[in-house]
Design an enzyme around this catalytic site. Structure first.
Site, PDB file in Angstrom:
ATOM      1  N   ASN A  34       0.872  -1.172   0.000  1.00 43.80           N
ATOM      2  CA  ASN A  34       0.000   0.000   0.000  1.00 43.80           C
ATOM      3  C   ASN A  34       0.912   1.226   0.000  1.00 43.80           C
ATOM      4  OD1 ASN A  34      -1.786   2.044   0.528  1.00 43.80           O
ATOM      5  ND2 ASN A  34      -2.775   1.039   2.263  1.00 43.80           N
ATOM      6  N   ARG A  75      -2.494  -1.981  -3.590  1.00 42.79           N
ATOM      7  CA  ARG A  75      -3.683  -1.158  -3.420  1.00 42.79           C
ATOM      8  C   ARG A  75      -3.584   0.021  -4.383  1.00 42.79           C
ATOM      9  NH1 ARG A  75      -5.174   3.253   1.007  1.00 42.79           N
ATOM     10  NH2 ARG A  75      -7.352   3.460   0.477  1.00 42.79           N
ATOM     11  N   HIS A  92     -12.711   3.297  -0.503  1.00 36.73           N
ATOM     12  CA  HIS A  92     -12.736   2.296   0.585  1.00 36.73           C
ATOM     13  C   HIS A  92     -13.433   1.014   0.121  1.00 36.73           C
ATOM     14  CE1 HIS A  92     -12.900   5.899   3.614  1.00 36.73           C
ATOM     15  NE2 HIS A  92     -11.657   5.486   3.490  1.00 36.73           N
ATOM     16  N   ASN A 114     -10.326   7.937   9.750  1.00 37.89           N
ATOM     17  CA  ASN A 114     -10.069   9.362   9.622  1.00 37.89           C
ATOM     18  C   ASN A 114     -10.785   9.853   8.360  1.00 37.89           C
ATOM     19  OD1 ASN A 114      -8.976  11.736  10.545  1.00 37.89           O
ATOM     20  ND2 ASN A 114      -7.122  11.499   9.307  1.00 37.89           N
ATOM     21  N   GLY A 115     -10.664   9.074   7.279  1.00 37.33           N
ATOM     22  CA  GLY A 115     -11.570   9.224   6.140  1.00 37.33           C
ATOM     23  C   GLY A 115     -12.786   8.354   6.449  1.00 37.33           C
ATOM     24  N   ARG A 123     -12.063  16.332   6.584  1.00 33.84           N
ATOM     25  CA  ARG A 123     -12.840  16.705   5.391  1.00 33.84           C
ATOM     26  C   ARG A 123     -14.279  17.021   5.765  1.00 33.84           C
ATOM     27  NH1 ARG A 123     -11.127  11.436   2.872  1.00 33.84           N
ATOM     28  NH2 ARG A 123      -8.966  11.762   2.252  1.00 33.84           N
ATOM     29  N   MET A 153     -11.197  10.842  17.640  1.00 34.30           N
ATOM     30  CA  MET A 153     -12.447  10.660  18.377  1.00 34.30           C
ATOM     31  C   MET A 153     -12.217  10.438  19.872  1.00 34.30           C
ATOM     32  SD  MET A 153     -15.624  10.894  18.153  1.00 34.30           S
ATOM     33  CE  MET A 153     -16.008  11.047  16.413  1.00 34.30           C
ATOM     34  N   GLY A 168     -11.198   2.727  12.285  1.00 31.29           N
ATOM     35  CA  GLY A 168     -10.740   3.230  13.581  1.00 31.29           C
ATOM     36  C   GLY A 168     -11.843   3.664  14.545  1.00 31.29           C
ATOM     37  N   GLY A 225     -15.318   3.382  13.955  1.00 35.54           N
ATOM     38  CA  GLY A 225     -16.418   2.398  13.956  1.00 35.54           C
ATOM     39  C   GLY A 225     -16.117   1.182  14.813  1.00 35.54           C
ATOM     40  N   GLU A 226     -14.838   0.755  14.826  1.00 39.41           N
ATOM     41  CA  GLU A 226     -14.481  -0.442  15.591  1.00 39.41           C
ATOM     42  C   GLU A 226     -14.261  -0.150  17.069  1.00 39.41           C
ATOM     43  OE1 GLU A 226     -11.010  -2.138  13.667  1.00 39.41           O
ATOM     44  OE2 GLU A 226     -12.001  -1.953  11.715  1.00 39.41           O
ATOM     45  N   ASN A 227     -13.840   1.093  17.379  1.00 34.55           N
ATOM     46  CA  ASN A 227     -13.355   1.372  18.738  1.00 34.55           C
ATOM     47  C   ASN A 227     -14.162   2.359  19.554  1.00 34.55           C
ATOM     48  OD1 ASN A 227     -10.878  -0.225  18.542  1.00 34.55           O
ATOM     49  ND2 ASN A 227     -10.330   1.259  16.958  1.00 34.55           N
ATOM     50  N   GLU A 272      -8.287  -4.779   5.042  1.00 39.40           N
ATOM     51  CA  GLU A 272      -8.101  -4.500   3.618  1.00 39.40           C
ATOM     52  C   GLU A 272      -6.934  -5.301   3.041  1.00 39.40           C
ATOM     53  OE1 GLU A 272      -8.536  -0.321   4.943  1.00 39.40           O
ATOM     54  OE2 GLU A 272      -9.235   0.035   2.902  1.00 39.40           O
TER      55      GLU A 272
HETATM   56  P1  ADP Z   1      -7.487   5.960   8.307  1.00 38.11           P
HETATM   57  O1  ADP Z   1      -8.676   6.566   7.661  1.00 38.11           O
HETATM   58  O2  ADP Z   1      -6.332   6.891   8.416  1.00 38.11           O
HETATM   59  O3  ADP Z   1      -7.140   4.557   7.823  1.00 38.11           O
HETATM   60  P2  ADP Z   1      -8.297   4.628  10.775  1.00 38.11           P
HETATM   61  O4  ADP Z   1      -9.351   3.724  10.249  1.00 38.11           O
HETATM   62  O5  ADP Z   1      -7.073   4.020  11.334  1.00 38.11           O
HETATM   63  O6  ADP Z   1      -7.933   5.804   9.803  1.00 38.11           O
HETATM   64  O7  ADP Z   1      -8.973   5.526  11.931  1.00 38.11           O
HETATM   65  C1  ADP Z   1      -8.244   6.474  12.609  1.00 38.11           C
HETATM   66  C2  ADP Z   1      -9.181   7.177  13.587  1.00 38.11           C
HETATM   67  O8  ADP Z   1      -9.790   6.222  14.446  1.00 38.11           O
HETATM   68  C3  ADP Z   1      -8.463   8.132  14.534  1.00 38.11           C
HETATM   69  O9  ADP Z   1      -8.354   9.408  13.950  1.00 38.11           O
HETATM   70  C4  ADP Z   1      -9.405   8.157  15.735  1.00 38.11           C
HETATM   71  O10 ADP Z   1     -10.373   9.183  15.560  1.00 38.11           O
HETATM   72  C5  ADP Z   1     -10.126   6.840  15.667  1.00 38.11           C
HETATM   73  N1  ADP Z   1      -9.775   5.915  16.757  1.00 38.11           N
HETATM   74  C6  ADP Z   1      -8.726   5.079  16.833  1.00 38.11           C
HETATM   75  N2  ADP Z   1      -8.747   4.397  17.993  1.00 38.11           N
HETATM   76  C7  ADP Z   1      -9.835   4.817  18.668  1.00 38.11           C
HETATM   77  C8  ADP Z   1     -10.431   4.506  19.937  1.00 38.11           C
HETATM   78  N3  ADP Z   1      -9.883   3.604  20.759  1.00 38.11           N
HETATM   79  N4  ADP Z   1     -11.565   5.143  20.277  1.00 38.11           N
HETATM   80  C9  ADP Z   1     -12.119   6.064  19.475  1.00 38.11           C
HETATM   81  N5  ADP Z   1     -11.629   6.399  18.271  1.00 38.11           N
HETATM   82  C10 ADP Z   1     -10.502   5.792  17.874  1.00 38.11           C
END
Ligand code: ADP
Length: 417
Positions: free
Chosen positions: A10, A100, A189, A220-221, A250, A292, A339, A341-343, A396
């Site tokens: 990537n 990618r 995505h 982030n996106g 954005r 977040m 990031g 959505g999962e956390n 991915e």
């Molecule tokens: P990218 O779009 O750069 O691939 P990711 O999918 O890795 O981004 O998401 C990054 C974002 O996820 C961070 O900017 C943050 O806002 C969020 N994030 C990461 N870990 C956590 C967490 N434990 N709780 C809440 N938000 C999180």
């Protein structure tokens, strides 16, 4: 020796991420990242997870801080690290390299073996993906130089969205102008939306062809897609990744006249507006933070700007859930990934709050809990919810490796199971 390994690359503008996968059991053999390419303090981080030959020990993490002047230097260094683990690019076990590629336009409807025509087409798409496609191209051509004869496969972020019907993909502007300049909704995505929608179907114990899923990729996106029976029928990102949800930096959707207004009234140049909407908007524009975790911390302390940014972010997600519910007619699941959505349980809870009328309800305990499956995929809906809510960590790299391996071996891509 049968070639059963795939290297996934990537290549970003100043970084290269790589993963080497063994496709017989889909395990990771090595993962790495080269950052700050072109600066005098570039950094390579390499982790060998499983030995290819008795050289390196498992789980060994190595770091190199030196100048990697360009992508070729970065990839050469990555190849050296792989070779030190007995996993070099010349190893007979390597079946292909999967790349990618962010923008594949309208015509790349599947992963594609790279040849000169394919390279030329990716190059032709640079005007619609000026930040991404040049770096992706450099990654491919460098890999060709370093491993001549090895199949190089391009896996496009846009491919999953090429099934969108014309009425979803076209903007309502003059058709001649749109076609001449390739202006339409492409979506991004896609590799993540493809992986997550299929994994969600598995979580429900169904075939992807039987389920309709709204996938919320919140990183982030961020983007959302409506997936009907395994095929994408609408997605929120458009010609570029600027459209749709509120993102880290954005704006997402806005009245296009905001651009004319800023140019005519505020005296900004088009490049300045571009930078404003892509880099200084979204969560960072609204409250100064795009992480977040930090936004939630500020909200806990009673910070009103952070609260308003969160509310705007959630409001936009809700609007898309409603819109895609209507597009799909019947929804079996809403899946959260990436990031945020999962956390972030508070984001998931707020995004589905008040949607009981649509059959959606979150179980608070399940929303906070870790997943039982090895990959963390789990249902978080309450028992009486008609529509499932799920957390599905995206992968991915695995999806790119599966599609690459399927192409070079002539088999169907495998599913997680
Ligand atoms: P990218 O779009 O750069 O691939 P990711 O999918 O890795 O981004 O998401 C990054 C974002 O996820 C961070 O900017 C943050 O806002 C969020 N994030 C990461 N870990 C956590 C967490 N434990 N709780 C809440 N938000 C999180």
């Amino acid at each position: 020796m049968t070639a059963t390994r795939v290297l996934v690359l990537n290549s970003g503008s100043s970084s290269v991420k790589y993963q080497l996968l063994e496709m017989t059991d889909e395990s990771r053999l090595a993962v790495g990242l080269v950052e700050r390419i072109g600066e005098n303090q570039s950094r390579l981080t390499h982790v060998c997870l499983r030995r290819g030959s008795p050289v390196a020990s498992e789980g060994e993490r190595r770091e190199r801080v030196e100048e990697f002047a360009d992508h070729e230097a970065a990839l050469r260094a990555a190849a050296e690290e792989l070779a030190a683990d007995g996993l070099g690019l010349d190893s007979p076990g390597l079946a292909a390299i999967g790349h990618r590629v962010v923008h594949g336009g309208q015509w790349f409807t599947r992963p594609t073996l790279v040849d000169d025509d394919v390279l030329a087409e990716i190059r032709r798409l640079v005007p619609v993906a000026p930040l991404h496609n040049p770096a992706n191209l450099t990654g491919i051509t460098t890999a060709q130089t370093l491993s001549p004869g090895l199949p190089q496969v391009a896996v496009f972020d846009t491919t999953f969205h090429t099934t969108m019907p014309e009425h979803a993909a076209r903007y309502a502007i003059d058709v001649g102008t749109a076609d001449e300049h390739r202006v339409r909704r492409y979506g991004f995505h896609g590799t993540s939306h493809a992986y997550v929608s299929r994994r969600t179907a598995e979580l429900l114990g169904k075939d992807p062809s039987e389920v309709n899923v709204i996938v919320l990729h919140l990183g982030n996106g961020a983007s959302v897609s409506a997936v009907e029976g395994g095929r994408c029928v609408d997605t929120s990102m458009g010609l570029t990744p600027l459209e749709g949800l509120v993102m880290g930096t954005r704006s997402g959707d806005l009245d296009p006249a905001v651009v004319f207004h800023l140019v005519r009234v505020a005296g900004m140049t088009v490049d300045e507006v571009d930078e404003l909407l892509n880099k200084r908007s979204g969560l960072v524009g609204l409250c100064g933070d795009n992480d977040m975790r930090e936004i939630r911390r500020r909200i806990e302390e009673g910070d009103e700007r952070a609260q308003l940014a969160f509310d705007i972010y959630i409001h936009r997600i809700k609007k898309y859930i409603g819109a895609y519910y209507a597009v799909l007619g019947r929804v079996d699941a809403v899946a959260f990934t990436a990031g945020v959505g999962e956390n972030s349980p508070p984001v998931r809870e707020a995004a589905l709050a008040g949607l009981e009328g649509l059959g959606l309800a979150v179980d608070p305990a399940a929303n906070e809990a870790e997943g039982p499956a090895a990959d963390g995929a789990r249902l978080i809906s309450s028992r009486d919810a008609r529509v499932a809510a799920a957390v599905v960590p995206t992968d991915e790299e695995l999806e790119i490796a599966r599609q690459t391996y399927a192409l070079v071996t002539g088999r169907e891509p495998r599913q997680t199971g």
